[in-house]
Motif scaffolding. Structure first.
Motif, mmCIF file in Angstrom:
data_model
loop_
_atom_site.group_PDB
_atom_site.id
_atom_site.type_symbol
_atom_site.label_atom_id
_atom_site.label_comp_id
_atom_site.label_asym_id
_atom_site.label_seq_id
_atom_site.Cartn_x
_atom_site.Cartn_y
_atom_site.Cartn_z
ATOM 1 N N ASN A 196 0.870 -1.173 0.000
ATOM 2 C CA ASN A 196 0.000 0.000 0.000
ATOM 3 C C ASN A 196 0.906 1.220 0.000
ATOM 4 O O ASN A 196 1.659 1.438 0.952
ATOM 5 C CB ASN A 196 -0.906 -0.012 1.239
ATOM 6 C CG ASN A 196 -1.909 1.132 1.248
ATOM 7 O OD1 ASN A 196 -1.778 2.104 0.503
ATOM 8 N ND2 ASN A 196 -2.911 1.022 2.110
ATOM 9 N N HIS A 199 -1.104 6.325 -1.068
ATOM 10 C CA HIS A 199 -1.682 7.365 -1.929
ATOM 11 C C HIS A 199 -2.818 6.818 -2.792
ATOM 12 O O HIS A 199 -3.121 7.370 -3.853
ATOM 13 C CB HIS A 199 -0.598 7.977 -2.820
ATOM 14 C CG HIS A 199 0.518 8.619 -2.047
ATOM 15 N ND1 HIS A 199 0.381 9.816 -1.382
ATOM 16 C CD2 HIS A 199 1.788 8.187 -1.812
ATOM 17 C CE1 HIS A 199 1.522 10.118 -0.781
ATOM 18 N NE2 HIS A 199 2.389 9.152 -1.021
ATOM 19 N N GLY A 200 -3.413 5.724 -2.341
ATOM 20 C CA GLY A 200 -4.574 5.199 -3.044
ATOM 21 C C GLY A 200 -4.331 3.945 -3.851
ATOM 22 O O GLY A 200 -5.287 3.321 -4.322
ATOM 23 N N HIS A 201 -3.064 3.557 -4.042
ATOM 24 C CA HIS A 201 -2.787 2.341 -4.813
ATOM 25 C C HIS A 201 -2.459 1.194 -3.861
ATOM 26 O O HIS A 201 -1.500 1.258 -3.089
ATOM 27 C CB HIS A 201 -1.621 2.551 -5.773
ATOM 28 C CG HIS A 201 -1.292 1.314 -6.562
ATOM 29 N ND1 HIS A 201 -2.080 0.873 -7.611
ATOM 30 C CD2 HIS A 201 -0.281 0.403 -6.434
ATOM 31 C CE1 HIS A 201 -1.569 -0.242 -8.100
ATOM 32 N NE2 HIS A 201 -0.477 -0.549 -7.407
ATOM 33 N N LYS A 220 -11.093 -2.132 0.576
ATOM 34 C CA LYS A 220 -10.341 -0.898 0.785
ATOM 35 C C LYS A 220 -9.427 -1.084 1.988
ATOM 36 O O LYS A 220 -9.759 -1.811 2.925
ATOM 37 C CB LYS A 220 -11.278 0.292 1.012
ATOM 38 C CG LYS A 220 -12.035 0.717 -0.239
ATOM 39 C CD LYS A 220 -12.753 2.041 -0.031
ATOM 40 C CE LYS A 220 -13.411 2.508 -1.327
ATOM 41 N NZ LYS A 220 -14.083 3.827 -1.162
ATOM 42 N N LYS A 223 -4.786 3.916 5.262
ATOM 43 C CA LYS A 223 -3.423 4.342 4.991
ATOM 44 C C LYS A 223 -2.470 3.703 5.998
ATOM 45 O O LYS A 223 -2.826 3.507 7.153
ATOM 46 C CB LYS A 223 -3.311 5.863 5.067
ATOM 47 C CG LYS A 223 -4.000 6.593 3.923
ATOM 48 C CD LYS A 223 -3.758 8.090 4.020
ATOM 49 C CE LYS A 223 -4.407 8.820 2.851
ATOM 50 N NZ LYS A 223 -4.156 10.281 2.922
#
Length: 256
Positions: A196, A199-201, A220, A223
């Protein structure tokens, strides 16, 4: 001061609350508080030659300090334990004793994020060590899933924290809820997440990704180092650990 207020003042004083603290809590000066605690219950005759009783907690303080050194900081749990040993006082004096002994924790404020019905669920896994009957140190894992909107909760203790046991518990949770949320938020544990970037990826474990596609939800991940993102599920794990563990059990079925 009314009679009911006087009775409450006497009760707190007997539990070890000081004259100064009683004055601060009630708004009455210390002279008035001292007069109230020295009166007999009929409010007429002063107690002559009597000494204030020691706090009911006094003989239990070493035990409380020891439990806190071992990380037990829940006052309600400690209250249950010392009452089993004979303590007859209340929780207020216990909390006042524990307060200055607690570790200082500073945390940044976290913005609360709410979702609608059926939108999201959160999952987590907590380690619960115990000593078996032969004296060996072992660990059970508590899988937890909470529906973010209703806070409906599913818990299941499992033998291992590997992918197989986690996905079996997740399947059991979906069957228990009789439905599937649109998204399921997890942390970045290795059985589910390969990497992970924050940053969203997210690179998911292929088996977990196939599992998500089969059941029809979007996985999902929070972070990295931001587990408070899934705070709704962190609290139940902490509650189980603080209030019910360790506990006696024969096998996995019994503890569940």
């Amino acid at each position: 001061m009314t009679e009911s207020e006087k009775m409450e003042v006497r009760r707190m004083y007997q539990e070890g609350v000081s004259i100064s603290e009683l004055s601060r809590r009630t708004g009455h000066d210390r002279k008035t508080i001292r007069k109230v605690v020295q009166e007999q219950e009929d409010g007429k005759k002063p107690l002559s030659g009597t000494k204030r009783k020691g706090s009911k907690l006094e003989s239990y303080k070493p035990y409380v300090e020891q439990r806190m050194r071992f990380g037990v900081l829940n006052a309600e749990r400690i209250l249950r334990e010392i009452r089993e040993q004979g303590y007859t006082g209340g929780i207020t004096v216990l909390r006042e004793f524990m307060h200055p002994l607690r570790p200082v924790v500073s945390a940044k404020a976290t913005r609360r994020f709410e979702t609608g019905p059926g939108e999201q669920a959160q999952i987590d896994l907590g380690a619960f060590p115990y000593i078996d009957t032969e004296g060996n140190r072992r660990t059970l894992w508590c899988f937890a899933m909470v529906l973010s909107y209703s806070r409906m909760l599913y818990l299941e203790f499992i033998k291992a924290s590997d992918q197989l046991h986690i996905l079996q518990a997740l399947r059991n949770a979906l069957e228990f809820f009789e439905g599937v949320p649109k998204t399921i938020l997890s942390d970045n544990c290795a059985p589910l997440v390969l990497s992970n970037d924050g940053h969203g990826h997210v690179d998911w474990q292929p088996v977990y990704l196939d599992f998500a596609k089969y059941y029809g939800f979007v996985p999902k991940a929070c972070k990295p180092y931001r587990s408070r993102t899934k705070g709704k599920i962190e609290r139940p794990i902490r509650y189980i650990r603080d209030s019910f563990w360790p506990t006696a059990f024969v096998d996995l079925a019994e503890v569940n």
